[in-house]
Design a protein around this motif. Structure first.
Motif, short mmCIF file in Angstrom:
data_model
loop_
_atom_site.label_atom_id
_atom_site.label_comp_id
_atom_site.label_asym_id
_atom_site.label_seq_id
_atom_site.Cartn_x
_atom_site.Cartn_y
_atom_site.Cartn_z
N GLY A 68 -10.31 10.77 -5.57
CA GLY A 68 -10.58 9.34 -5.48
C GLY A 68 -11.88 8.92 -6.11
O GLY A 68 -12.23 7.74 -6.08
N VAL B 212 1.40 6.71 -7.25
CA VAL B 212 0.37 7.63 -7.76
C VAL B 212 1.01 8.95 -8.20
O VAL B 212 0.57 9.57 -9.16
CB VAL B 212 -0.70 7.88 -6.68
N ARG C 8 -2.86 7.11 3.61
CA ARG C 8 -2.38 8.28 2.88
C ARG C 8 -0.90 8.48 3.19
O ARG C 8 -0.38 7.98 4.18
CB ARG C 8 -3.14 9.55 3.28
N ARG D 124 -5.01 8.47 -9.27
CA ARG D 124 -4.08 8.62 -10.38
C ARG D 124 -4.81 9.14 -11.62
O ARG D 124 -4.31 10.04 -12.32
CB ARG D 124 -3.42 7.28 -10.70
N HIS E 126 -6.64 5.04 -4.61
CA HIS E 126 -5.38 5.52 -5.17
C HIS E 126 -5.33 5.36 -6.69
O HIS E 126 -4.77 6.22 -7.39
CB HIS E 126 -4.22 4.79 -4.49
N GLU F 63 0.82 -1.20 0.00
CA GLU F 63 0.00 0.00 0.00
C GLU F 63 0.86 1.26 0.00
O GLU F 63 0.55 2.23 -0.71
CB GLU F 63 -0.94 0.00 1.21
N THR G 132 2.20 1.76 -3.47
CA THR G 132 1.14 2.23 -4.36
C THR G 132 0.85 3.70 -4.13
O THR G 132 0.69 4.48 -5.08
CB THR G 132 -0.14 1.40 -4.15
N GLN G 133 0.80 4.10 -2.87
CA GLN G 133 0.53 5.50 -2.53
C GLN G 133 1.60 6.42 -3.11
O GLN G 133 1.30 7.53 -3.56
CB GLN G 133 0.45 5.66 -1.01
#
Length: 690
Positions: A632, A464, A610, A518, A514, A457, A460-461
């Motif tokens: 989002g 973005v 976040r 993007r 997320h 996670e 991935t955050q």
């Protein structure tokens, strides 16, 4: 040594091993030869003192300069540190599977310092840079033609020097907007049925994607024929059309053209894997191709006239390597692959290129392994770049000077660990400082045990807000592959396989924010990409590029700017926040809209879902939002329209130029509550976010 002015902050030193002119005066810069070497003075300030040439033998010299500096940046994509002061590095293209450390796939013989000077060695040969205390030295050798390279000196701010270096070595190529959306990839996907399954999983998850990469698509011999296809073997000099292949009995790909059409209908582009190697296999077509290349000497050659083969102990050992310096090889190589473009392939993952291990091998243009250790990958990428044109992309690991002309660059192979996650952020920042604007990495690594959910996670955050957003996984039986018992024999780093492996039913829902974010940010990311390519700047910027006067930024290696956004990834396990350095000015938290004064460190609590992201006051954010007009919110992956193009303005006044690939060019200004949108072309319906 001859000295000449290239522009107002770039100077060339030619014939560095010979006597020459005493110096030059141009604009506000004075370069003089003195008793202790060259000095460079700009606006009355001495930037370089005592730059001198020290012979080290017949074919090697050392350039030494006294230097008062605190930071040295550049040298290509570096995984150990962004600030290279106190370190010494060889500039050599090296294939290192995971834990790259001081090695790199993508070196660049360029550096800049915080004190206002930089240097580029225009050579393909391996050079060595040593950043000592108060002293910088560069070891340079003659090439196989007996020539010493030209040296370029740069002055100015870090941003000025990076921009000048990029302009000197080739303006960046702007990737198409679809390449800036989320990518999906997995080496396990070696059949059409598996890829179709991934498409179904993608649709079930509700996550938007714009690119799908297939690595294991070919017969693993020719690397241009789909695995399982039946065909009549042809002479080595003849190419195929798609209609020459019969897929009716293939257990791998029963109708690849239909697969590509289905992907395109869903707004997804297809990238296929490539490797510059000619394996020695029992495949008859490959045997004929190899024989043709041998007879025509279209591969790298040994001194004794035999084809060079990659030595044992290296990736693709025993393979010949195509000689892309030979126009006949390029014509032959791409005639074999043209049908792939005809059937709709959108680009290639140009892997490898680190295959030159001997200095005495010979190439068609007269260069040898001495130059092609670094130059081979450039010839490889230039050839593919010319083949695909500007509407498609390359996705490449290895590189050298001029890498900005071949988007995208990705960071190669990392193990799924927190340590490697931190190292890859360093790589992205150093790549940007070396003139590479469009860079990417594999989310949470691609090798070894599956990443933890937390690492996945956090990665991935971060992704973005980086130029490229992709996940990928190594072969199931790869060098470090360890399959979790709960993963069903799959090591895919896909969101759905991660959720299945860990039994975390809510993971996809958390990730959906997320992925949607993007796509929300895509108008802004593309507009900033246009700006980066036009201004010859990186998209992912080290803080020193925006705040050169702030010495606090020099050793920050875990924050960056993208446009007016400051991004601070969380890189430690079990952390719900982190300390963030905010440079001078005012900043607005992207999530809470809380305002902060800069020029200090602040601790920011973000929770697990976040990472700290701030918008600079007087900045602008262009967003494509769903009907809820919130971050989002889903907008799908259709890039030919906006659901709701929204603008978030901060500060009492400011100005922003927005450009897209739909023909829109707008200058937006705001002051004292009044907003003006001057359309230079196109038409926009804007929603102002309060």
């Amino acid at each position: 040594m001859d000295i000449s002015i290239i522009n107002n902050n770039t100077y060339r030193l030619a014939r560095i091993d010979e006597p020459g002119r005493d110096g030059i005066i141009g604009n506000d810069v004075e370069i003089r030869r003195g008793r202790h070497g060259l000095s460079v003075v700009k606006s009355g300030r001495k930037l370089i003192d005592g730059l001198r040439v020290e012979p080290m033998g017949d074919n090697l010299i050392r350039i030494v300069t006294d230097a008062d500096y605190q930071a040295a940046f550049g040298l290509g994509e570096r995984f150990d540190r962004v600030n290279q002061k106190g370190l010494a590095k060889n500039i050599a293209v090296i294939e290192k599977f995971t834990r790259q450390g001081e090695l790199t796939y993508c070196p660049v013989p360029f550096f800049l310092t915080d004190s206002g000077f930089g240097m580029f060695v225009d050579s393909y040969c391996v050079t060595r840079f040593d950043f000592g205390e108060g002293r910088i030295s560069v070891d340079i050798c003659r090439d196989n033609f007996g020539k010493m390279p030209d040296i370029y000196l740069f002055t100015g701010s870090p941003k000025d020097m990076v921009s000048s270096f990029i302009r000197l070595t080739g303006k960046p190529v702007l990737p198409p907007k679809w390449a800036l959306g989320p990518w999906m990839s997995g080496h396990r996907w070696n059949t059409q049925a598996i890829v179709e399954e991934q498409i179904d999983e993608m649709e079930k998850s509700g996550l938007p994607f714009s690119v799908l990469v297939i690595e294991a698509w070919s017969d693993e011999s020719t690397f241009y024929i789909w695995n399982g296809a039946k065909y009549d073997v042809r002479p080595g000099n003849e190419a195929f059309d798609y209609s020459d292949f019969d897929f009716s009995e293939s257990q791998f790909w029963n109708d690849p053209k239909a697969l590509i059409d289905r992907l395109h209908e869903k707004g997804i582009r297809l990238i296929l894997w490539q490797i510059p190697a000619m394996k020695n296999t029992e495949n008859e077509q490959q045997r004929r191709d190899r024989q043709y290349l041998k007879e025509k000497r279209l591969v790298a050659m040994n001194k004794d006239g035999t084809p060079y083969e990659i030595p044992d102990g290296n990736w693709f050992n025993g393979s010949m390597i195509p000689d892309f310096t030979n126009p006949e090889l390029r014509k032959w190589w791409f005639s074999k692959r043209k049908y792939l473009l005809d059937m709709g392939v959108d680009g290639f993952k140009t892997d490898g290129g680190e295959f030159v291990y001997k200095e005495d091998i010979i190439f068609s243009d007269g260069r040898t392994g001495k130059e092609m250790k670094n130059g081979y990958v450039q010839s490889y990428l230039e050839s593919y770049g010319e083949f695909i044109g500007k509407s498609r992309v390359l996705f490449t690991r290895a590189g050298y000077t001029g890498q900005q002309k071949f988007p995208f660059t990705w960071a190669g192979d990392q193990i799924s660990s927190w340590e490697e996650f931190r190292a890859v952020i360093v790589a992205g920042l150093s790549a940007g400082l070396s003139g590479i604007p469009f860079w990417s990495f594999d989310i949470a690594g691609f090798a070894g045990p599956m990443p933890s959910v937390e690492l996945y996670e956090r990665a991935t955050q971060l992704a973005v807000f980086t130029p490229g957003m992709q996940w990928h996984s190594e072969p199931i039986f790869g060098q470090f592959a360890e399959i979790m018992p709960s993963s069903g024999g799959r090591n895919d780093r896909s969101p759905w396989n991660m959720a299945r492996s860990y039994g975390d039913d809510s993971l996809i829902e958390r990730l959906r924010f997320h992925y949607n974010l993007r796509m929300n940010l895509l108008p802004y990311i593309y507009s900033e990409s246009v700006r980066a390519a036009e201004n010859c700047e990186p998209l992912m910027k080290h803080l020193c590029l925006e705040y050169p006067e702030d010495s606090n930024t020099l050793n920050i290696e875990d924050e960056f700017m993208m446009g007016d956004l400051l991004v601070a990834p969380i890189t430690s396990e079990n952390s719900a926040g982190r300390e963030v350095y905010l440079p001078r000015g005012e900043w607005v938290d992207l999530w809470s809209r809380k305002e902060y004064n800069g020029g200090r460190k602040v601790f920011v609590e973000t929770g697990k879902e976040r990472i700290p992201v701030f918008l600079r006051k007087s900045g602008c954010l262009m967003l494509n939002l769903g009907k809820e007009l919130r971050l989002g919110s889903p907008v799908g992956n259709d890039m030919n329209k906006y659901c709701n193009l929204c603008i978030w303005l901060t500060g009492n006044e400011g100005q922003y130029r927005f450009r897209d690939d739909l023909g829109n060019d707008a200058m937006i200004t705001w002051s004292g509550g009044r907003i003006k949108c001057d359309m230079r072309s196109g038409h926009l319906n804007l929603h102002i976010l309060s």
